[in-house]
Design an enzyme around this catalytic site. Sequence first.
Site, mmCIF file in Angstrom:
data_model
loop_
_atom_site.group_PDB
_atom_site.id
_atom_site.type_symbol
_atom_site.label_atom_id
_atom_site.label_comp_id
_atom_site.label_asym_id
_atom_site.label_seq_id
_atom_site.Cartn_x
_atom_site.Cartn_y
_atom_site.Cartn_z
ATOM 1 N N GLY A 1 49.401 -72.652 152.579
ATOM 2 C CA GLY A 1 48.953 -72.559 151.197
ATOM 3 C C GLY A 1 49.771 -71.562 150.389
ATOM 4 N N TRP B 1 38.989 -74.002 151.992
ATOM 5 C CA TRP B 1 38.896 -75.198 151.151
ATOM 6 C C TRP B 1 38.890 -74.698 149.713
ATOM 7 C CZ3 TRP B 1 37.484 -80.616 152.137
ATOM 8 C CH2 TRP B 1 37.241 -81.343 150.953
ATOM 9 N N THR B 2 39.858 -75.115 148.907
ATOM 10 C CA THR B 2 39.958 -74.611 147.531
ATOM 11 C C THR B 2 39.870 -75.698 146.469
ATOM 12 O OG1 THR B 2 42.373 -74.710 147.688
ATOM 13 C CG2 THR B 2 41.318 -72.597 148.225
ATOM 14 N N TYR C 1 31.662 -74.729 146.124
ATOM 15 C CA TYR C 1 32.784 -73.890 146.550
ATOM 16 C C TYR C 1 32.400 -72.411 146.493
ATOM 17 C CZ TYR C 1 37.114 -71.233 146.027
ATOM 18 O OH TYR C 1 38.110 -70.284 146.142
ATOM 19 N N LYS D 1 32.106 -69.638 149.647
ATOM 20 C CA LYS D 1 32.887 -68.404 149.715
ATOM 21 C C LYS D 1 31.971 -67.179 149.762
ATOM 22 C CE LYS D 1 36.792 -68.062 149.579
ATOM 23 N NZ LYS D 1 37.762 -67.988 150.709
#
Length: 312
Positions: free
Chosen positions: A20, A89-90, A155, A159
């Site tokens: 990434g 996971w973004t 998301y 996080k």
Amino acid sequence: MATAEPEEMNVRFFVTGVGGQLGHDVMNELLKRGHEGVSSDIQTAYSGIIDNSPVSKAPYIPLDITDVDAVERVVTAVNPDAVIHCAAWTAVDLAENAENQEKVRAINAGGTQNITNVCKKLNCKMTYISTDYVFDGQGTRPWEPDDERHPLNVYGQSKYEGELAVEELVEKFFTVRIAWVFGVNGKNFIKTMLRIGKERGAASVVDDQIGSPTYTYDLARLLVDMIQTDKYGRYHATNEGLCSWYEFACEIFRAAGIDVKVTPVHSDEYPAAKAKRPMNSRMSKEKLTENGFERLPEWKDAVARYLKEITW
């Protein structure tokens, strides 16, 4: 500078997510400084850009962070002094899809817990990369690192759960929240804007979400500085200065010398976004100053430098 070199040479790092944007730059920064580092990602081989940077030649171990046994085996074998956990996971909007939500949580929460379990066992330092999305985005004041967390979307919730895992299991941790990320290795807002601008000559961009961009090259340098200290805790680290996404886009085209008509729109006029975004992503970085860390350069300067590093 000379007195710091022997200490740096003795540090052994394990970095996740090197395929990434941030993981790539973190690994490069570590190796440029002479550290010993092992990189990992889920792909069977390094999948980032292949250039003259050190990361593409660094030791690489494929690792699925959701596989608890694999994480235990790999990280224990590496036996690092410090772990910088960039894997995540973004894809914020895709995280909202019902078929993805379990996987998102398995990666961002469960995968992070797997990493923290081994860090606890090895008693090593850990840096966890988090996000402004752990906050609800209300108001206009900058968020402080220790403010209450109320995520708005899947998301952000995943996080947040990752943050909790780190805080509950690791004594020597750094949780570093970032936002609006761009780097040479991967997709990001700047690359998207350049593509749209060249293809269409026009772009519509939201103007009511306020925050700060983060250049991964600048951030990587801070993270490597930080993890060599014992100044543990939560931090915010973005480039200096504030803007809206609309102002961000305008500056991208101005700095690139491209004539593009940019139209400001409100968030509720932008149907492509499935996930609810925070309107206020202002984050206080005073804690960096208080603990002697150098804050990241101004965001417009970062954009100008970044444009010189990419092909567009």
